[in-house]
Every structure is written in C-alpha cells, then in structure tokens.
Design a protein around this motif. Sequence first.
Motif, PDB file in Angstrom:
ATOM      1  N   ALA A  64       0.747  -1.103   0.025  1.00  0.00           N
ATOM      2  CA  ALA A  64       0.011  -0.052  -0.015  1.00  0.00           C
ATOM      3  C   ALA A  64       0.882   1.353  -0.233  1.00  0.00           C
ATOM      4  O   ALA A  64       0.519   2.143  -0.739  1.00  0.00           O
ATOM      5  N   ASP A  65       1.997   1.184   0.752  1.00  0.00           N
ATOM      6  CA  ASP A  65       2.721   2.333   0.567  1.00  0.00           C
ATOM      7  C   ASP A  65       3.332   2.714  -0.627  1.00  0.00           C
ATOM      8  O   ASP A  65       3.532   3.922  -1.164  1.00  0.00           O
ATOM      9  N   GLU A  66       3.927   1.739  -1.174  1.00  0.00           N
ATOM     10  CA  GLU A  66       4.364   1.633  -2.628  1.00  0.00           C
ATOM     11  C   GLU A  66       3.174   2.273  -3.706  1.00  0.00           C
ATOM     12  O   GLU A  66       3.429   3.035  -4.584  1.00  0.00           O
ATOM     13  N   ALA A  67       1.988   1.817  -3.516  1.00  0.00           N
ATOM     14  CA  ALA A  67       0.976   2.223  -4.228  1.00  0.00           C
ATOM     15  C   ALA A  67       0.462   3.736  -3.905  1.00  0.00           C
ATOM     16  O   ALA A  67       0.407   4.556  -5.075  1.00  0.00           O
ATOM     17  N   ILE A  68       0.880   4.165  -2.756  1.00  0.00           N
ATOM     18  CA  ILE A  68       0.432   5.469  -2.462  1.00  0.00           C
ATOM     19  C   ILE A  68       1.452   6.417  -3.120  1.00  0.00           C
ATOM     20  O   ILE A  68       1.330   7.370  -3.675  1.00  0.00           O
ATOM     21  N   ARG A  69       2.922   5.995  -2.965  1.00  0.00           N
ATOM     22  CA  ARG A  69       4.026   6.731  -3.695  1.00  0.00           C
ATOM     23  C   ARG A  69       3.793   6.885  -5.132  1.00  0.00           C
ATOM     24  O   ARG A  69       3.946   8.017  -5.728  1.00  0.00           O
ATOM     25  N   LEU A  70       3.527   5.772  -5.780  1.00  0.00           N
ATOM     26  CA  LEU A  70       3.325   5.712  -7.088  1.00  0.00           C
ATOM     27  C   LEU A  70       2.206   6.608  -7.637  1.00  0.00           C
ATOM     28  O   LEU A  70       2.445   7.283  -8.631  1.00  0.00           O
ATOM     29  N   ALA A  71       1.157   6.660  -7.044  1.00  0.00           N
ATOM     30  CA  ALA A  71       0.199   7.439  -7.318  1.00  0.00           C
ATOM     31  C   ALA A  71       0.347   9.045  -7.308  1.00  0.00           C
ATOM     32  O   ALA A  71      -0.053   9.862  -7.964  1.00  0.00           O
TER      33      ALA A  71
END
Length: 325
Positions: free
Chosen positions: A257-264
């Motif tokens: 989820a942290d990766e997804a947040i940063r990518l978005a």
Amino acid sequence: MSPPQRFPIAVTPTPLQPMDRLGRSLGFDEGALWVKRDDLTGLAGGGNKARKLDYLVGDALALGCDTLLTGGAAQSNHVRMTGAAARRAGLSCVAVLGGTRPAVPEGNLLLDELFGVQLEWVGTYDAERLETTMAEVCVRLAGEGRRPYEVPLGGASDVGTLGYVAAAAELVTQVPMGAIVYTATGSGGTQAGLAVGLGHHDRVRGVDVGAIPDVDERIEALVTATASLAGRPFPGGRVQLDRTQVGAGYGAPTPAADEAIRLAAHLEGLVLDPVYTGKALAALIADRRAGRLAPHQPTVFVHTGGLPSVFTSRVARRLATPAPG
C-alpha cells in the motif's frame, strides 16, 4: 417498497480521468487505466460516503428523525462525512468509535469535533462490538425523547447502497465497454452497489481492507436487498473479493500500500490513504504485474477518498520518510 427520495449532498457526476503515466509504468496500453474521482464528491473533504448519505439522509428526514447515529474506527471517513451530512440537513449526530479518545484530535477526528458529533468511545476497534453498542445507544436515545436514525457501519444498508447503483450508471456513460472496476471494500456497500448497477460481479473487483470479518456474506445480502429496492435484476456471477492486501489487519500499514500511495502521488499527483485506497490500488498493481490484467484491459480505479487520515502523525511519520531507492 419504492426507493427513498434523495437529499442532495454529493456533487455528481464525478470525473473519470486517465492515469496514463501510472499505466505506462505498469505496462498498460495507452488509455487503458482510469480513475473515478469519488474523492471529489464535495462533502467535508469528499469521499464515497456522500453518495450513500444522499439516500440515507433522505430516508431519515422522511421518517421524521432528528439524529443520525453511526459508528466506525477512530479515523473513520464515514463518521466524518455523516457528521457533516447531519449538519447540512439540520440534524444532530452521535457516533460510536472504536479506540480511545486522544489528547489532541487530528485528521478525521478533528473534523468530527468541528461538526459537533457526539462521540462515544468503546475501546479497541471491533465491528461486532460497535454494532452492538450502536443498537444500545439507539435505544437510549429514543428513551431520551430523540428520534434516531441508525446508519450502519460504512452506510452499508440497501438504502445507502443505492448511491453506488447510481454511480455505476455514471460509469456506464464514461468508460469503455467491458471495463473492470477496482474498489476498496470495507463494509461492502460500494462493491454491492456497483455490482447491481453494472449487472455482473465479474465487472467489480473488491479489495478487502479487513474492516468486517464476514464482508463477503454482507455483500451478497446487500446485493439481494438493493437489487430488489432498486427494481434491478440480480447481477450475474459471484462476488469478487481480493483478501491479499489486508496485512496485519484493518488499518495496519503494508509495504504494498505504501508503494501504491507513492506511485499515485509521484506519477499522477493523486493522494491515497493507507487504510482503503492505498490497499485497493496495491491489488490492482499486483494483478497487472502478475498478468491477471491484460495490457489492453480497460481498468477503472475508484478513488473513494480518505484524505483527512493522511494528516495524522501516525501516517505522516511513515509516508514522510522517502522509500528506499
């Protein structure tokens, strides 16, 4: 039984926007990845609950109620928006929260207090305990001469779920034929409404965030009740629920989820939260990387909101630290 009249709260239709930069990074074809901006529904910071509250508040007013009663976790987006909706309609609001009152309110809790929500704390978050306590508080309020309307966790009743039958009708006019829709699933109402509105469970991939243990059963029950209330046929197929992103439990952070947040954020300027939308996008990313989503498959990520929870010290300490590499 006819559907209740809406009390207009949500700003709709919400836009559908391309996410081509994120799409390219994941190997999607150009124009295949989209975001439905239900974080822009206009009530108290936005989010998916505004659509449900359109119908729930309308029902409460039709029944002559003077108080909205609901519950959730300490940083509940639903409680924040229910409190704001109550004020828009001239009602009071009582909320049962899991957790303990902090010395200084932040995020959603600060907004709860700003809206004058009467908060009752019950200790560690547990969905069943919250629901039991809400029923008890409803009886107590009635005994005090008030006229409470019990809004279930997440607004997930057949009445509230009508909001996402309407959202599906918007999507049909916005997205390419055959699009797959990803959404965070907490109490189940958003997923159930989209399935009824789109007509088939295979079109909707819910990502369980761990809020309610039996959410798959609740979705099935909501689909049946909501389709009947809306006068719509039951959707085909079976409930699609991804349980791989829960992590250690509801509200617990995960590296995915942290990766997804940063990518978005880095690729689309889109702000997600770690409880709901971060985990939902993480599931979409995992499906694309594993080949479960074809590059050409039209795919819609429903941004259900959650901005205030990002501005809490717990989340800030983690996300303000740059990711390795």
